[in-house]
Scaffold this active site. Structure first.
Site, PDB file in Angstrom:
ATOM      1  N   GLY A  15       0.813  -1.219   0.000  1.00 32.56           N
ATOM      2  CA  GLY A  15       0.000   0.000   0.000  1.00 32.56           C
ATOM      3  C   GLY A  15       0.843   1.264   0.000  1.00 32.56           C
ATOM      4  O   GLY A  15       2.076   1.220  -0.065  1.00 32.56           O
ATOM      5  N   ILE A  17       1.530   3.806   2.283  1.00 36.48           N
ATOM      6  CA  ILE A  17       2.515   4.087   3.335  1.00 36.48           C
ATOM      7  C   ILE A  17       3.428   2.881   3.543  1.00 36.48           C
ATOM      8  O   ILE A  17       4.652   3.021   3.689  1.00 36.48           O
ATOM      9  CB  ILE A  17       1.802   4.494   4.642  1.00 36.48           C
ATOM     10  N   ASP A  36       0.121  -8.951   2.246  1.00 37.44           N
ATOM     11  CA  ASP A  36      -0.886  -8.020   1.703  1.00 37.44           C
ATOM     12  C   ASP A  36      -1.861  -8.835   0.879  1.00 37.44           C
ATOM     13  O   ASP A  36      -1.450  -9.733   0.140  1.00 37.44           O
ATOM     14  CB  ASP A  36      -0.191  -6.949   0.834  1.00 37.44           C
ATOM     15  N   SER A 129      -4.362   6.784  13.870  1.00 38.48           N
ATOM     16  CA  SER A 129      -4.744   7.978  13.113  1.00 38.48           C
ATOM     17  C   SER A 129      -5.200   9.079  14.058  1.00 38.48           C
ATOM     18  O   SER A 129      -5.735   8.808  15.146  1.00 38.48           O
ATOM     19  CB  SER A 129      -5.905   7.584  12.194  1.00 38.48           C
ATOM     20  N   TYR A 153     -14.656   3.989  10.609  1.00 40.18           N
ATOM     21  CA  TYR A 153     -13.214   3.832  10.352  1.00 40.18           C
ATOM     22  C   TYR A 153     -12.420   4.250  11.589  1.00 40.18           C
ATOM     23  O   TYR A 153     -11.560   3.501  12.078  1.00 40.18           O
ATOM     24  CB  TYR A 153     -12.783   4.662   9.131  1.00 40.18           C
ATOM     25  N   LYS A 157      -9.878   2.115  14.507  1.00 39.02           N
ATOM     26  CA  LYS A 157      -8.541   2.469  15.004  1.00 39.02           C
ATOM     27  C   LYS A 157      -8.560   2.581  16.534  1.00 39.02           C
ATOM     28  O   LYS A 157      -7.657   2.102  17.227  1.00 39.02           O
ATOM     29  CB  LYS A 157      -8.078   3.800  14.396  1.00 39.02           C
ATOM     30  N   ASN A 189      -1.989  14.050   8.277  1.00 37.94           N
ATOM     31  CA  ASN A 189      -2.388  13.849   6.875  1.00 37.94           C
ATOM     32  C   ASN A 189      -1.188  13.498   5.991  1.00 37.94           C
ATOM     33  O   ASN A 189      -0.522  14.400   5.494  1.00 37.94           O
ATOM     34  CB  ASN A 189      -3.094  15.099   6.342  1.00 37.94           C
ATOM     35  N   ASN A 208     -10.681  10.688  -2.800  1.00 34.92           N
ATOM     36  CA  ASN A 208     -11.397  11.415  -1.746  1.00 34.92           C
ATOM     37  C   ASN A 208     -10.517  12.506  -1.158  1.00 34.92           C
ATOM     38  O   ASN A 208     -11.014  13.526  -0.698  1.00 34.92           O
ATOM     39  CB  ASN A 208     -11.754  10.476  -0.579  1.00 34.92           C
TER      40      ASN A 208
HETATM   41  P1  NAD Z   1      -3.434   1.578   1.616  1.00 30.90           P
HETATM   42  O1  NAD Z   1      -4.831   1.167   1.336  1.00 30.90           O
HETATM   43  O2  NAD Z   1      -2.647   2.167   0.488  1.00 30.90           O
HETATM   44  O3  NAD Z   1      -2.597   0.352   2.206  1.00 30.90           O
HETATM   45  C1  NAD Z   1      -3.193  -0.628   3.024  1.00 30.90           C
HETATM   46  C2  NAD Z   1      -2.762  -1.992   2.493  1.00 30.90           C
HETATM   47  O4  NAD Z   1      -3.322  -3.002   3.314  1.00 30.90           O
HETATM   48  C3  NAD Z   1      -3.230  -2.248   1.054  1.00 30.90           C
HETATM   49  O5  NAD Z   1      -2.135  -2.682   0.276  1.00 30.90           O
HETATM   50  C4  NAD Z   1      -4.282  -3.347   1.200  1.00 30.90           C
HETATM   51  O6  NAD Z   1      -4.311  -4.191   0.068  1.00 30.90           O
HETATM   52  C5  NAD Z   1      -3.820  -4.054   2.475  1.00 30.90           C
HETATM   53  N1  NAD Z   1      -4.875  -4.732   3.237  1.00 30.90           N
HETATM   54  C6  NAD Z   1      -6.051  -4.219   3.661  1.00 30.90           C
HETATM   55  N2  NAD Z   1      -6.733  -5.130   4.356  1.00 30.90           N
HETATM   56  C7  NAD Z   1      -5.985  -6.259   4.385  1.00 30.90           C
HETATM   57  C8  NAD Z   1      -6.145  -7.550   4.962  1.00 30.90           C
HETATM   58  N3  NAD Z   1      -7.255  -7.900   5.633  1.00 30.90           N
HETATM   59  N4  NAD Z   1      -5.145  -8.453   4.801  1.00 30.90           N
HETATM   60  C9  NAD Z   1      -4.024  -8.132   4.116  1.00 30.90           C
HETATM   61  N5  NAD Z   1      -3.814  -6.938   3.552  1.00 30.90           N
HETATM   62  C10 NAD Z   1      -4.793  -6.005   3.681  1.00 30.90           C
HETATM   63  O7  NAD Z   1      -3.462   2.589   2.855  1.00 30.90           O
HETATM   64  P2  NAD Z   1      -2.313   3.525   3.436  1.00 30.90           P
HETATM   65  O8  NAD Z   1      -2.662   4.931   3.108  1.00 30.90           O
HETATM   66  O9  NAD Z   1      -1.001   3.000   3.070  1.00 30.90           O
HETATM   67  O10 NAD Z   1      -2.572   3.340   4.988  1.00 30.90           O
HETATM   68  C11 NAD Z   1      -1.838   2.393   5.753  1.00 30.90           C
HETATM   69  C12 NAD Z   1      -2.379   2.409   7.165  1.00 30.90           C
HETATM   70  O11 NAD Z   1      -2.279   3.725   7.711  1.00 30.90           O
HETATM   71  C13 NAD Z   1      -3.856   2.021   7.261  1.00 30.90           C
HETATM   72  O12 NAD Z   1      -4.023   1.221   8.411  1.00 30.90           O
HETATM   73  C14 NAD Z   1      -4.549   3.355   7.430  1.00 30.90           C
HETATM   74  O13 NAD Z   1      -5.755   3.234   8.126  1.00 30.90           O
HETATM   75  C15 NAD Z   1      -3.518   4.131   8.235  1.00 30.90           C
HETATM   76  N6  NAD Z   1      -3.657   5.587   8.066  1.00 30.90           N
HETATM   77  C16 NAD Z   1      -3.612   6.112   6.802  1.00 30.90           C
HETATM   78  C17 NAD Z   1      -3.764   7.490   6.638  1.00 30.90           C
HETATM   79  C18 NAD Z   1      -3.762   8.088   5.245  1.00 30.90           C
HETATM   80  O14 NAD Z   1      -4.209   9.229   5.091  1.00 30.90           O
HETATM   81  N7  NAD Z   1      -3.249   7.419   4.229  1.00 30.90           N
HETATM   82  C19 NAD Z   1      -3.979   8.316   7.757  1.00 30.90           C
HETATM   83  C20 NAD Z   1      -3.999   7.737   9.028  1.00 30.90           C
HETATM   84  C21 NAD Z   1      -3.838   6.356   9.172  1.00 30.90           C
HETATM   85  N1  UDP Z   2     -10.815  18.930   0.651  1.00 35.08           N
HETATM   86  C1  UDP Z   2     -11.355  19.745  -0.337  1.00 35.08           C
HETATM   87  N2  UDP Z   2     -11.667  19.169  -1.549  1.00 35.08           N
HETATM   88  C2  UDP Z   2     -11.443  17.854  -1.826  1.00 35.08           C
HETATM   89  C3  UDP Z   2     -10.876  17.033  -0.818  1.00 35.08           C
HETATM   90  C4  UDP Z   2     -10.565  17.610   0.424  1.00 35.08           C
HETATM   91  O1  UDP Z   2     -11.564  20.938  -0.132  1.00 35.08           O
HETATM   92  O2  UDP Z   2     -11.762  17.399  -2.938  1.00 35.08           O
HETATM   93  C5  UDP Z   2     -10.447  19.519   1.960  1.00 35.08           C
HETATM   94  C6  UDP Z   2     -11.175  18.886   3.144  1.00 35.08           C
HETATM   95  O3  UDP Z   2     -12.403  19.558   3.369  1.00 35.08           O
HETATM   96  C7  UDP Z   2     -10.154  19.114   4.284  1.00 35.08           C
HETATM   97  C8  UDP Z   2      -8.800  19.022   3.573  1.00 35.08           C
HETATM   98  O4  UDP Z   2      -9.066  19.268   2.183  1.00 35.08           O
HETATM   99  O5  UDP Z   2     -10.278  20.435   4.807  1.00 35.08           O
HETATM  100  C9  UDP Z   2      -8.126  17.646   3.723  1.00 35.08           C
HETATM  101  O6  UDP Z   2      -9.050  16.645   3.327  1.00 35.08           O
HETATM  102  P1  UDP Z   2      -8.597  15.132   3.106  1.00 35.08           P
HETATM  103  O7  UDP Z   2      -9.786  14.373   2.639  1.00 35.08           O
HETATM  104  O8  UDP Z   2      -7.376  15.093   2.236  1.00 35.08           O
HETATM  105  O9  UDP Z   2      -8.126  14.663   4.554  1.00 35.08           O
HETATM  106  P2  UDP Z   2      -8.947  14.550   5.943  1.00 35.08           P
HETATM  107  O10 UDP Z   2      -8.302  15.524   6.851  1.00 35.08           O
HETATM  108  O11 UDP Z   2     -10.366  14.844   5.668  1.00 35.08           O
HETATM  109  O12 UDP Z   2      -8.711  13.151   6.366  1.00 35.08           O
END
Ligand code: NAD
Ligand code: UDP
Length: 353
Positions: A15, A17, A36, A129, A153, A157, A189, A208
């Site tokens: 994924g 991160i 994964d 998160s 969601y 967490k 973020n 999104n």
């Molecule tokens: P992502 O969707 O790109 O990566 C998640 C990976 O987990 C994917 O490759 C998916 O295929 C795999 N996966 C999901 N469910 C699975 C399962 N049951 N078994 C095996 N693999 C599975 O997401 P990301 O942005 O890389 O996020 C990684 C983590 O960080 C997540 O737990 C997410 O909730 C957390 N997080 C992300 C953000 C963000 O904005 N990206 C913010 C806060 C927390």
């Molecule tokens: N946002 C926006 N237009 C978009 C997507 C996001 O104006 O198409 C704004 C959203 O309202 C927030 C910021 O951008 O103020 C970050 O949103 P994002 O969805 O990236 O992250 P969030 O903090 O909601 O997890």
């Protein structure tokens, strides 16, 4: 943990991160094993991790909820620690399909923790998160800010955090010789991409999140950005968030991994740290930063507020600085320029020719 080279199991390593974490781990000399199920990622990401680093990793195409498969992996591999990224992460989808989210994220995590305990692997870094924090008048969140997630969601967490605190508490009493050592990392973020432009965020369908959306407008795949609200009580009226470069974020994971081996964690425990820059940027500031990198305007229009959005919040990252010796190094320009570099090199993400 045993002596080097340590082997780290990265769940969700294909994924967004997780793939960046694999690169940093391999470059730092760790061995990497990835689990994964590819439900939100492509195997191409794993190929590119190996290309960037010139090193190999071992990949298991498995679902965390498959307990038999997990037990077999832990029997085959000698794992020293786990970085647990795997999970579903779309807030809107979690409101429509809460059962899927509780099953995948909470049950999947329980299944992982059970396999870890059975294999006596008890060093864990968990992707939490900032969504676990409660909305209050306070805009800057410290780790002791009240908890209170407001969507399924976020609640997955929060629940996993609770489970891990309970595991650690139970363990210091009954199993002190090999206690759970757990760090919960609360991300703000994450944006940006690896400087090579070879790995990055590859959302399925219409994004999104703000940064992938702006990039797709900039490259002409989407017509214009909707700015969700310009009447918030912020200086320019648009929402403020603490954006953090994904490479800074994963470097925080390596610092956390190192912290698990310090005397601070001798008796085990479970501790949360914010990973954020400690500074918020408004949507308009992000648009302007993107325009500076592009050298041309971004098409946008003002739209109504998005349900559930807060006006402003950002991290207090001092605890991570004091105890993990970590802080962000990248600038807003780096975050935006690296996002754009990834987008231009891969207009269709990992499906690009
Ligand atoms: P992502 O969707 O790109 O990566 C998640 C990976 O987990 C994917 O490759 C998916 O295929 C795999 N996966 C999901 N469910 C699975 C399962 N049951 N078994 C095996 N693999 C599975 O997401 P990301 O942005 O890389 O996020 C990684 C983590 O960080 C997540 O737990 C997410 O909730 C957390 N997080 C992300 C953000 C963000 O904005 N990206 C913010 C806060 C927390
Ligand atoms: N946002 C926006 N237009 C978009 C997507 C996001 O104006 O198409 C704004 C959203 O309202 C927030 C910021 O951008 O103020 C970050 O949103 P994002 O969805 O990236 O992250 P969030 O903090 O909601 O997890």
């Amino acid at each position: 943990m045993t002596q080097h080279p340590l082997t780290i199991l990265v769940t969700g390593g294909a994924g967004y991160i997780g793939s960046h974490a694999c690169v940093e781990l391999l470059q730092a000399g760790y061995q990497v094993v990835v689990i994964d199920n590819l439900c939100n990622s492509k195997p191409e990401a794993l190929t590119r991790i190996e290309y960037i680093t010139g090193k190999t990793l071992r990949f298991y195409h498995q679902d965390l909820r498959d307990k038999t498969a997990l037990a077999a992996i832990f029997a085959t591999e000698t794992i020293d620690a786990v970085m647990h990224f795997a999970g579903l992460k779309a807030v809107g989808e979690s409101c429509q399909k809460p059962q899927l989210y509780y099953d995948n994220n909470v049950y999947g995590s329980l299944s992982l923790f059970e396999a870890m305990a059975a294999a006596k692997v008890k060093n864990l870094i968990f992707s939490s998160s900032a969504t676990v924090y409660q909305e209050t008048d306070q805009r800057q969140y410290s780790e002791n800010h009240p908890l209170g997630a407001i969507n399924p969601y976020g609640r997955t967490k929060a629940m996993i955090e609770e489970i891990l605190r309970d595991l650690a508490n139970a363990d210091t009493e009954i199993n002190a010789e090999n206690p759970w050592k757990i760090i919960l990392l609360r991300y703000f973020n994450p944006i940006g991409a690896h400087e090579s432009g070879m790995i990055g965020e590859d959302p399925d369908g219409i994004p999104n999140n703000l940064l992938p959306y702006i990039s797709q407008v900039a490259i002409g795949k989407l017509a214009q950005l909707s700015v969700f609200g310009n009447d918030y009580p912020t200086p320019d009226g648009t929402g403020i968030r603490d954006y953090i470069h994904v490479v800074d974020l994963v470097k925080g994971h390596l610092k956390a991994l190192a912290a698990l081996t310090t005397e601070h964690f001798n008796n085990g425990g479970c501790k949360a740290y914010n990973l954020g820059g400690g500074h918020g940027y408004s949507v308009m500031e992000i648009i302007h930063a993107f325009e500076r990198v592009l050298g041309r305007p971004i098409q946008y229009s003002i739209a109504p507020r998005r349900a559930g959005d807060l006006a402003e919040y950002f991290a207090n990252p001092k605890l991570a600085l004091n105890e993990l010796n970590w802080q962000v190094e990248k600038t807003l320009h780096d975050m935006v320029a690296d996002t754009w570099n990834w987008q231009t090199k891969n207009p269709y993400g990992y499906n690009s020719p």
